[in-house]
Design a protein around this motif. Structure first.
Motif, PDB file in Angstrom:
ATOM      1  N   VAL A 358      -9.129   5.165   3.611  1.00  8.93           N
ATOM      2  CA  VAL A 358      -9.595   3.272   2.805  1.00  8.93           C
ATOM      3  C   VAL A 358      -7.604   3.179   2.670  1.00  8.93           C
ATOM      4  CG1 VAL A 358      -8.660   1.694   1.152  1.00  8.93           C
ATOM      5  CG2 VAL A 358     -10.953   3.479   1.180  1.00  8.93           C
ATOM      6  N   ASP A 359      -7.109   2.414   3.618  1.00 13.80           N
ATOM      7  CA  ASP A 359      -5.693   1.527   3.697  1.00 13.80           C
ATOM      8  C   ASP A 359      -5.714   0.523   2.120  1.00 13.80           C
ATOM      9  OD1 ASP A 359      -3.106   0.547   4.288  1.00 13.80           O
ATOM     10  OD2 ASP A 359      -3.642   0.821   6.780  1.00 13.80           O
ATOM     11  N   LEU A 360      -5.112   0.922   1.748  1.00 13.45           N
ATOM     12  CA  LEU A 360      -5.310   0.642   0.512  1.00 13.45           C
ATOM     13  C   LEU A 360      -3.352  -1.018   0.422  1.00 13.45           C
ATOM     14  CD1 LEU A 360      -5.103   3.278  -2.406  1.00 13.45           C
ATOM     15  CD2 LEU A 360      -6.910   1.835  -2.039  1.00 13.45           C
ATOM     16  N   GLU A 361      -2.320  -0.359   1.513  1.00 13.39           N
ATOM     17  CA  GLU A 361      -2.115  -1.903   0.824  1.00 13.39           C
ATOM     18  C   GLU A 361      -2.919  -3.149   2.355  1.00 13.39           C
ATOM     19  OE1 GLU A 361       1.850  -0.151   3.201  1.00 13.39           O
ATOM     20  OE2 GLU A 361       0.548   1.456   3.598  1.00 13.39           O
ATOM     21  N   ARG A 362      -4.105  -3.024   3.370  1.00 11.20           N
ATOM     22  CA  ARG A 362      -4.253  -3.641   4.080  1.00 11.20           C
ATOM     23  C   ARG A 362      -5.833  -4.010   2.930  1.00 11.20           C
ATOM     24  NH1 ARG A 362      -4.550  -1.624   9.575  1.00 11.20           N
ATOM     25  NH2 ARG A 362      -5.004  -4.174  10.034  1.00 11.20           N
ATOM     26  N   SER A 363      -6.230  -3.919   1.923  1.00 16.33           N
ATOM     27  CA  SER A 363      -6.991  -4.082   1.019  1.00 16.33           C
ATOM     28  C   SER A 363      -7.168  -4.794  -0.168  1.00 16.33           C
ATOM     29  CB  SER A 363      -8.299  -3.400   0.880  1.00 16.33           C
ATOM     30  OG  SER A 363      -7.992  -1.760   2.261  1.00 16.33           O
ATOM     31  N   GLU A 382       1.820  -0.141  -8.669  1.00 20.85           N
ATOM     32  CA  GLU A 382       2.731   0.668  -8.015  1.00 20.85           C
ATOM     33  C   GLU A 382       2.030   1.323  -6.615  1.00 20.85           C
ATOM     34  OE1 GLU A 382       6.529   2.494  -8.408  1.00 20.85           O
ATOM     35  OE2 GLU A 382       6.124   1.024  -8.718  1.00 20.85           O
ATOM     36  N   LEU A 383       1.522   1.964  -7.154  1.00 16.24           N
ATOM     37  CA  LEU A 383       0.558   2.591  -5.981  1.00 16.24           C
ATOM     38  C   LEU A 383       0.457   2.314  -5.097  1.00 16.24           C
ATOM     39  CD1 LEU A 383      -0.813   4.967  -5.123  1.00 16.24           C
ATOM     40  CD2 LEU A 383      -2.688   4.295  -5.309  1.00 16.24           C
ATOM     41  N   ARG A 384       0.036   1.067  -4.673  1.00 17.62           N
ATOM     42  CA  ARG A 384       0.183   0.297  -3.295  1.00 17.62           C
ATOM     43  C   ARG A 384       2.037   0.569  -2.327  1.00 17.62           C
ATOM     44  NH1 ARG A 384      -4.140  -3.595  -2.132  1.00 17.62           N
ATOM     45  NH2 ARG A 384      -5.388  -3.411  -4.243  1.00 17.62           N
ATOM     46  N   ALA A 385       3.202   0.481  -3.086  1.00 20.06           N
ATOM     47  CA  ALA A 385       4.199   0.324  -3.362  1.00 20.06           C
ATOM     48  C   ALA A 385       5.007   1.585  -2.481  1.00 20.06           C
ATOM     49  CB  ALA A 385       4.909  -0.541  -4.233  1.00 20.06           C
ATOM     50  N   LEU A 386       3.885   1.978  -3.881  1.00 21.44           N
ATOM     51  CA  LEU A 386       4.880   4.325  -3.433  1.00 21.44           C
ATOM     52  C   LEU A 386       4.657   4.285  -1.951  1.00 21.44           C
ATOM     53  CD1 LEU A 386       4.807   5.596  -6.914  1.00 21.44           C
ATOM     54  CD2 LEU A 386       6.691   4.894  -5.271  1.00 21.44           C
ATOM     55  N   ILE A 387       2.653   3.899  -1.276  1.00 23.26           N
ATOM     56  CA  ILE A 387       2.599   4.284  -0.022  1.00 23.26           C
ATOM     57  C   ILE A 387       3.052   2.739   0.163  1.00 23.26           C
ATOM     58  CG2 ILE A 387       0.352   4.161   1.500  1.00 23.26           C
ATOM     59  CD1 ILE A 387      -1.496   4.728  -1.634  1.00 23.26           C
ATOM     60  N   ALA A 388       3.232   2.344   0.429  1.00 21.29           N
ATOM     61  CA  ALA A 388       4.182   1.701   1.578  1.00 21.29           C
ATOM     62  C   ALA A 388       5.559   2.403   2.037  1.00 21.29           C
ATOM     63  CB  ALA A 388       4.446   0.242   1.370  1.00 21.29           C
ATOM     64  N   ILE A 420      -0.456  11.721  -4.495  1.00 18.16           N
ATOM     65  CA  ILE A 420      -1.384  10.234  -4.411  1.00 18.16           C
ATOM     66  C   ILE A 420      -2.203  10.709  -3.003  1.00 18.16           C
ATOM     67  CG2 ILE A 420      -0.785   8.993  -3.099  1.00 18.16           C
ATOM     68  CD1 ILE A 420       2.225   8.486  -4.170  1.00 18.16           C
ATOM     69  N   GLU A 421      -1.974  12.174  -2.688  1.00 19.96           N
ATOM     70  CA  GLU A 421      -3.156  12.607  -1.130  1.00 19.96           C
ATOM     71  C   GLU A 421      -4.493  13.420  -2.542  1.00 19.96           C
ATOM     72  OE1 GLU A 421      -1.572  15.000   1.280  1.00 19.96           O
ATOM     73  OE2 GLU A 421      -1.139  13.477   3.048  1.00 19.96           O
ATOM     74  N   ALA A 422      -3.451  13.763  -2.994  1.00 19.84           N
ATOM     75  CA  ALA A 422      -5.550  14.064  -4.416  1.00 19.84           C
ATOM     76  C   ALA A 422      -5.972  13.436  -4.322  1.00 19.84           C
ATOM     77  CB  ALA A 422      -4.310  15.480  -4.975  1.00 19.84           C
ATOM     78  N   PHE A 423      -4.866  12.114  -4.905  1.00 20.91           N
ATOM     79  CA  PHE A 423      -5.617  10.800  -5.325  1.00 20.91           C
ATOM     80  C   PHE A 423      -7.531  10.332  -4.592  1.00 20.91           C
ATOM     81  CE2 PHE A 423      -6.216   6.456  -6.661  1.00 20.91           C
ATOM     82  CZ  PHE A 423      -6.825   6.180  -8.271  1.00 20.91           C
ATOM     83  N   LEU A 424      -6.416   9.975  -3.507  1.00 19.95           N
ATOM     84  CA  LEU A 424      -7.037   9.492  -2.466  1.00 19.95           C
ATOM     85  C   LEU A 424      -8.298   9.842  -1.560  1.00 19.95           C
ATOM     86  CD1 LEU A 424      -3.779   8.118  -0.011  1.00 19.95           C
ATOM     87  CD2 LEU A 424      -5.181   6.672  -2.161  1.00 19.95           C
TER      88      LEU A 424
END
Length: 457
Positions: A358-363, A382-388, A420-424
């Motif tokens: 799942v691409d959270l930035e584009r979803s 905040e999670l989206r911003a960290l991934i970006a 974060i990877e473990a969460f995804l």
């Protein structure tokens, strides 16, 4: 109009009126004549019947089921529902006026049906209490119950960050080979719904058996109905299967049940409608798609959602195949404008070993704010911003060129990336409840919320 055509028209009107009075579902009108076959389009004369009327065409190998899809002057255009067979010029075309077409009720649970509502599972005839129409009139939008209850789909990243609502219509956008089927299977097994209706439209024939036996399993099938029209089915059959599954879901919704409607895929539905439109002479508009495709898509999607206050709901998930990972594909672009959000599966995320990809930035879930608390909204942002930030500097991080202190958000992403990877990541058989997903997100980003809530100087 010729005398014969006039007689046929009067006979059709008379039998239609008689069928309406008596409730008959098998009245016949006078037959017409097959004049020409071009591709999958049958042209007949002497059949003055409405669009959508089922017909039977005589052939040397047995009758061919067809349906009226258009007309021009005295010509009626039909498309077959199955194999054309050995048709001859001048073959008899017999229309049938039928009203009740869609089986509905508890007797459908555990069954696998074709586009005509007939069993495919070899378990005998259906035992249903009522029958409905294939295309119901739309619900008054002002009478629909508001969308306010969260929908637990059992997927951590979706429950925690995107947060769907009961009665929402969402699109699952993916290219080939990025785990669309796996994610759809997870949502099928783990979503909290009373009834699941699955429409397999234009997919590989082997996938029907795999979905029923492996994805749903015996336990899941007990509360599910599957409607299948594989890739080798004629375009009319594929379109009809989508409407059949939607009508079955409507029957459960009107009975007060919360329904999950899964359609795989909306793209195949659009492609089938494109074949029909082009075959009857519609002009191609956008990348070969005629205007009828973009008329049919909202008519299909808008039938899902909440019913009137106190009744049930249809939460719908439509898969959309993006050709060459092009999110601006005409079907995908039009579907995004109609749906209540879209979940994008990214090849880049999949190649990094994160599934579901799942691409959270584009979803986007347009109803997330309705079912999320203010704190959860801050954490999701905040999670989206960290991934970006991580992806923006990924190349520098990989070669060791990034220096800590250059960007505070990237520093925080570096500190938490393993978590974060473990969460995804989530195994297909693992279910993460809505409350667990919220707790996991909070544990990952609790201090980020504290910073957001601090007064600014």
């Amino acid at each position: 109009m010729s005398a014969a055509a006039a007689r046929n028209a009067r006979l059709a009107d008379g039998l239609a009126a008689r069928g309406a009075r008596t409730g008959s579902s098998s009245g016949l009108v006078a037959s017409g004549t097959l004049e020409r076959v071009v591709g999958l389009t049958l042209e007949a004369s002497g059949c003055p019947v409405p669009i959508g009327t089922p017909c039977r065409v005589e052939s040397d190998t047995g009758p061919v089921d067809a349906e009226v899809v258009g007309f021009a002057s005295r010509r009626t255009y039909l498309m077959p529902r199955g194999t054309i067979g050995a048709l001859r010029p001048g073959a008899r075309v017999t229309p049938a006026l039928r009203r009740a077409e869609v089986p509905q009720g508890e007797g459908l649970l555990g069954r696998v049906l074709d586009a005509d509502g007939q069993p495919l599972d070899g378990r005998g005839r259906l035992r249903v209490a009522r029958w409905g129409n294939l295309r119901q009139p739309p619900i008054n939008p002002l009478l629909r119950a508001p969308v306010s209850q969260p929908l637990d789909v059992g997927v951590r990243s979706i429950n925690g960050v995107l947060s769907l609502a009961r009665g929402q219509r969402i699109g699952l956008f993916a290219g080939a080979g990025v785990g669309k089927s796996s994610l759809l299977g997870m949502m099928t097994r783990h979503t909290a719904a009373e009834v699941t209706v699955v429409a397999l439209i234009g997919e590989r024939g082997r996938e029907v058996r795999e979905f029923v036996q492996d994805t749903l399993g015996e336990r899941g099938l007990k509360r599910a109905v599957v409607v299948a029209a594989p890739a080798d089915a004629p375009p009319l059959t594929r379109v009809r299967a989508a409407y059949m599954a939607t009508a079955i879901a409507e029957g459960f919704r009107d009975a007060g049940r919360d329904v999950l409607l899964l359609m795989d895929s909306l793209t195949r539905f659009a492609q089938a409608q494109r074949e029909i439109g082009l075959a009857v002479g519609e002009p191609p508009a956008t990348r070969g798609y005629p205007p009828s495709v973009f008329t049919q898509l909202p008519q299909l999607i808008e039938r899902a959602g909440n019913a009137e206050q106190g009744q049930g709901s249809i939460s719908a998930i439509y898969t959309v195949l993006v050709e060459g990972d092009d999110m601006n594909d005409p079907v995908g672009d039009h579907a995004r404008a109609i749906l209540d959000g879209h979940i994008v599966l990214s090849r880049e995320v999949a190649e990094s070993g994160i599934y579901p990809a799942v691409d959270l930035e584009r979803s986007v879930s347009r109803l997330a704010q309705v079912v999320q608390t203010p704190t959860q909204q801050l954490q999701a942002r905040e999670l989206r911003a960290l991934i970006a930030a991580w992806r923006r500097n990924q190349d520098l991080i990989a070669i060791g060129a990034y220096k800590r202190g250059a960007d505070a958000r990237t520093d925080r992403a570096l500190d938490r990336w393993g978590r974060i990877e473990a969460f995804l990541r989530q195994a297909p058989g693992e279910r993460c409840a809505l409350s667990d997903a919220r707790e996991a997100l909070a544990g990952l980003l609790e201090d980020a919320v504290d910073r957001e809530l601090q007064p600014r100087a």
